[in-house]
Design a protein around this motif. Sequence first.
Motif, PDB file in Angstrom:
ATOM      1  N   ASP A  35      45.643  40.914  45.725  1.00 32.32           N
ATOM      2  CA  ASP A  35      44.930  39.772  45.503  1.00 32.32           C
ATOM      3  C   ASP A  35      43.368  40.547  45.188  1.00 32.32           C
ATOM      4  OD1 ASP A  35      46.931  37.765  45.301  1.00 32.32           O
ATOM      5  OD2 ASP A  35      47.013  37.886  47.391  1.00 32.32           O
ATOM      6  N   MET A  36      43.062  40.007  44.100  1.00 26.96           N
ATOM      7  CA  MET A  36      41.625  40.471  43.917  1.00 26.96           C
ATOM      8  C   MET A  36      40.932  39.382  44.159  1.00 26.96           C
ATOM      9  SD  MET A  36      41.765  43.500  42.785  1.00 26.96           S
ATOM     10  CE  MET A  36      40.407  44.147  42.226  1.00 26.96           C
ATOM     11  N   PRO A  37      39.272  39.534  44.487  1.00 25.11           N
ATOM     12  CA  PRO A  37      38.330  38.812  44.817  1.00 25.11           C
ATOM     13  C   PRO A  37      38.194  37.930  43.276  1.00 25.11           C
ATOM     14  CG  PRO A  37      37.582  40.654  45.569  1.00 25.11           C
ATOM     15  CD  PRO A  37      38.900  40.943  44.761  1.00 25.11           C
ATOM     16  N   TYR A  53      30.573  28.508  33.489  1.00 23.53           N
ATOM     17  CA  TYR A  53      31.181  29.310  34.422  1.00 23.53           C
ATOM     18  C   TYR A  53      32.589  29.434  34.541  1.00 23.53           C
ATOM     19  CZ  TYR A  53      26.515  31.281  35.620  1.00 23.53           C
ATOM     20  OH  TYR A  53      25.171  31.830  35.549  1.00 23.53           O
ATOM     21  N   ALA A  54      33.307  30.549  34.433  1.00 21.55           N
ATOM     22  CA  ALA A  54      34.938  30.408  34.613  1.00 21.55           C
ATOM     23  C   ALA A  54      34.913  31.193  35.733  1.00 21.55           C
ATOM     24  CB  ALA A  54      35.539  31.143  33.333  1.00 21.55           C
ATOM     25  N   TYR A  55      35.567  30.671  36.724  1.00 22.63           N
ATOM     26  CA  TYR A  55      36.010  31.350  38.150  1.00 22.63           C
ATOM     27  C   TYR A  55      37.523  31.767  37.769  1.00 22.63           C
ATOM     28  CZ  TYR A  55      31.750  29.200  39.935  1.00 22.63           C
ATOM     29  OH  TYR A  55      30.591  28.957  40.294  1.00 22.63           O
ATOM     30  N   ILE A  56      37.736  33.169  37.959  1.00 23.92           N
ATOM     31  CA  ILE A  56      39.037  33.663  37.486  1.00 23.92           C
ATOM     32  C   ILE A  56      39.519  34.394  38.629  1.00 23.92           C
ATOM     33  CG2 ILE A  56      40.232  35.464  36.089  1.00 23.92           C
ATOM     34  CD1 ILE A  56      37.679  35.270  34.026  1.00 23.92           C
ATOM     35  N   SER A  57      40.685  34.002  39.156  1.00 22.22           N
ATOM     36  CA  SER A  57      41.367  34.701  40.233  1.00 22.22           C
ATOM     37  C   SER A  57      42.460  35.543  39.510  1.00 22.22           C
ATOM     38  CB  SER A  57      42.120  33.621  41.131  1.00 22.22           C
ATOM     39  OG  SER A  57      43.168  32.799  40.546  1.00 22.22           O
ATOM     40  N   SER A  58      42.556  36.793  40.130  1.00 20.50           N
ATOM     41  CA  SER A  58      43.504  37.662  39.488  1.00 20.50           C
ATOM     42  C   SER A  58      44.276  38.496  40.676  1.00 20.50           C
ATOM     43  CB  SER A  58      42.712  38.860  38.513  1.00 20.50           C
ATOM     44  OG  SER A  58      41.755  39.341  39.466  1.00 20.50           O
ATOM     45  N   LEU A  59      45.320  39.125  40.066  1.00 17.95           N
ATOM     46  CA  LEU A  59      46.294  39.965  40.881  1.00 17.95           C
ATOM     47  C   LEU A  59      46.487  41.202  40.302  1.00 17.95           C
ATOM     48  CD1 LEU A  59      48.573  39.538  43.518  1.00 17.95           C
ATOM     49  CD2 LEU A  59      50.132  39.350  41.341  1.00 17.95           C
ATOM     50  N   LEU A  60      46.367  42.363  40.849  1.00 21.67           N
ATOM     51  CA  LEU A  60      46.511  43.564  40.644  1.00 21.67           C
ATOM     52  C   LEU A  60      47.739  44.046  41.104  1.00 21.67           C
ATOM     53  CD1 LEU A  60      44.108  46.532  40.062  1.00 21.67           C
ATOM     54  CD2 LEU A  60      46.232  47.081  41.305  1.00 21.67           C
ATOM     55  N   ALA A  76      36.379  47.626  46.315  1.00 21.95           N
ATOM     56  CA  ALA A  76      34.858  47.324  46.123  1.00 21.95           C
ATOM     57  C   ALA A  76      34.477  48.011  44.768  1.00 21.95           C
ATOM     58  CB  ALA A  76      34.187  47.892  47.138  1.00 21.95           C
ATOM     59  N   PHE A  77      34.934  49.209  44.240  1.00 22.78           N
ATOM     60  CA  PHE A  77      34.854  49.776  43.151  1.00 22.78           C
ATOM     61  C   PHE A  77      35.515  48.914  42.102  1.00 22.78           C
ATOM     62  CE2 PHE A  77      34.457  53.071  46.186  1.00 22.78           C
ATOM     63  CZ  PHE A  77      33.146  53.576  46.003  1.00 22.78           C
ATOM     64  N   LEU A  78      36.938  48.644  42.332  1.00 23.09           N
ATOM     65  CA  LEU A  78      37.326  47.809  41.162  1.00 23.09           C
ATOM     66  C   LEU A  78      36.614  46.574  40.877  1.00 23.09           C
ATOM     67  CD1 LEU A  78      41.068  48.425  42.462  1.00 23.09           C
ATOM     68  CD2 LEU A  78      40.168  48.853  40.434  1.00 23.09           C
ATOM     69  N   GLN A  79      36.285  45.635  42.053  1.00 22.19           N
ATOM     70  CA  GLN A  79      35.437  44.357  41.939  1.00 22.19           C
ATOM     71  C   GLN A  79      34.215  44.535  41.127  1.00 22.19           C
ATOM     72  OE1 GLN A  79      36.791  41.765  42.227  1.00 22.19           O
ATOM     73  NE2 GLN A  79      35.127  40.317  42.217  1.00 22.19           N
ATOM     74  N   ASP A  80      33.472  45.870  41.375  1.00 15.81           N
ATOM     75  CA  ASP A  80      32.249  46.005  40.535  1.00 15.81           C
ATOM     76  C   ASP A  80      32.820  46.188  39.243  1.00 15.81           C
ATOM     77  OD1 ASP A  80      29.268  46.797  40.779  1.00 15.81           O
ATOM     78  OD2 ASP A  80      30.320  48.572  39.793  1.00 15.81           O
ATOM     79  N   ALA A  81      33.620  46.962  39.030  1.00 17.35           N
ATOM     80  CA  ALA A  81      34.100  47.220  37.373  1.00 17.35           C
ATOM     81  C   ALA A  81      34.355  45.731  36.660  1.00 17.35           C
ATOM     82  CB  ALA A  81      34.904  48.406  37.180  1.00 17.35           C
ATOM     83  N   PHE A  82      35.018  44.971  37.346  1.00 21.44           N
ATOM     84  CA  PHE A  82      35.567  43.688  36.827  1.00 21.44           C
ATOM     85  C   PHE A  82      34.339  42.981  36.536  1.00 21.44           C
ATOM     86  CE2 PHE A  82      40.245  43.718  38.454  1.00 21.44           C
ATOM     87  CZ  PHE A  82      40.429  44.898  38.026  1.00 21.44           C
ATOM     88  N   VAL A  83      33.573  42.767  37.411  1.00 20.24           N
ATOM     89  CA  VAL A  83      32.132  41.874  37.422  1.00 20.24           C
ATOM     90  C   VAL A  83      31.286  42.534  36.377  1.00 20.24           C
ATOM     91  CG1 VAL A  83      30.294  41.571  38.529  1.00 20.24           C
ATOM     92  CG2 VAL A  83      32.280  41.275  39.735  1.00 20.24           C
ATOM     93  N   ARG A  84      31.113  43.728  36.218  1.00 18.37           N
ATOM     94  CA  ARG A  84      30.175  44.263  34.907  1.00 18.37           C
ATOM     95  C   ARG A  84      31.236  44.146  33.817  1.00 18.37           C
ATOM     96  NH1 ARG A  84      26.554  48.198  36.609  1.00 18.37           N
ATOM     97  NH2 ARG A  84      26.508  48.763  38.667  1.00 18.37           N
ATOM     98  N   ASP A  85      32.410  44.118  33.776  1.00 16.01           N
ATOM     99  CA  ASP A  85      33.096  43.943  32.398  1.00 16.01           C
ATOM    100  C   ASP A  85      32.954  42.385  31.921  1.00 16.01           C
ATOM    101  OD1 ASP A  85      35.239  43.271  30.567  1.00 16.01           O
ATOM    102  OD2 ASP A  85      36.092  45.301  30.902  1.00 16.01           O
ATOM    103  N   VAL A  86      33.167  41.334  32.777  1.00 14.55           N
ATOM    104  CA  VAL A  86      33.136  39.935  32.137  1.00 14.55           C
ATOM    105  C   VAL A  86      31.654  39.557  32.080  1.00 14.55           C
ATOM    106  CG1 VAL A  86      35.217  39.499  33.558  1.00 14.55           C
ATOM    107  CG2 VAL A  86      32.997  39.106  34.650  1.00 14.55           C
ATOM    108  N   ASN A  87      30.493  40.314  32.607  1.00  7.47           N
ATOM    109  CA  ASN A  87      29.314  39.991  32.036  1.00  7.47           C
ATOM    110  C   ASN A  87      28.843  40.544  30.970  1.00  7.47           C
ATOM    111  OD1 ASN A  87      28.144  38.047  34.464  1.00  7.47           O
ATOM    112  ND2 ASN A  87      29.410  39.377  35.507  1.00  7.47           N
ATOM    113  N   ALA A  88      29.527  41.871  30.645  1.00  2.00           N
ATOM    114  CA  ALA A  88      29.131  42.579  29.411  1.00  2.00           C
ATOM    115  C   ALA A  88      29.437  42.002  28.083  1.00  2.00           C
ATOM    116  CB  ALA A  88      29.311  43.996  29.613  1.00  2.00           C
ATOM    117  N   ALA A  89      30.753  41.433  28.094  1.00  2.00           N
ATOM    118  CA  ALA A  89      31.238  40.874  26.755  1.00  2.00           C
ATOM    119  C   ALA A  89      31.833  39.555  27.175  1.00  2.00           C
ATOM    120  CB  ALA A  89      32.450  41.743  26.213  1.00  2.00           C
ATOM    121  N   PRO A  90      31.891  38.553  26.150  1.00  2.00           N
ATOM    122  CA  PRO A  90      32.349  37.122  26.466  1.00  2.00           C
ATOM    123  C   PRO A  90      33.663  37.406  26.884  1.00  2.00           C
ATOM    124  CG  PRO A  90      31.244  37.422  24.039  1.00  2.00           C
ATOM    125  CD  PRO A  90      31.239  38.910  24.997  1.00  2.00           C
ATOM    126  N   VAL A  91      34.078  36.150  27.587  1.00  2.00           N
ATOM    127  CA  VAL A  91      35.579  35.912  27.930  1.00  2.00           C
ATOM    128  C   VAL A  91      36.197  34.905  27.280  1.00  2.00           C
ATOM    129  CG1 VAL A  91      35.224  37.105  30.214  1.00  2.00           C
ATOM    130  CG2 VAL A  91      34.903  34.682  30.129  1.00  2.00           C
TER     131      VAL A  91
END
Length: 168
Positions: A35-37, A53-60, A76-91
């Motif tokens: 379960d991802m944050p 804002y879209a609150y997205i729950s995900s599962l890896l 922590a590294f995965l969450q950082d990459a996910f946060v950067r991704d959803v903020n860099a381009a529209p979802v």
Amino acid sequence: MRRLPLLLAGLLAAMPAFAAGTDSDKKGAPGNNVDMPFLMAPMSGADGKLGSYAYISSLLVASDPTAALAVRDKLAFLQDAFVRDVNAAPVALPADPAKVDIPAVQTRLLADAKHIMGASRVKAVLVCGIQVAELHPKQTPDLYTPPEAAIPQGGKDGKPIKKSPCDA
């Protein structure tokens, strides 16, 4: 002659395992799911300004339990990459800025996870749920819903609510 029945019995016993391994869009075996944050993704309105804002729950889904442990170590590294991704381009969907493009988000997050963990350790990233919260709601939501006004087991039209791919 005696080997043929043993070979057939072995193939028949292995068939459910082959059938279960072909569907990569569902949850993995127990122990492979992480379960991802929650992610908080900004969504712009039609005017290009921040609207919600879209609150997205995900599962890896990891390839095996050992890979799942490695994913938890790098969470922590995965969450950082996910946060950067959803903020860099529209979802949001290009045609409807109020809805999230789930297949595109899953593809992007999977690419991020494979980049960090390695392609062989990650099978899928599933979006389990999305809640869109407006930045400036037109009406304040009621804090109390009386029992008679509650919707029992489905949506307002009486149809059952669609289950998440992450539900068991």
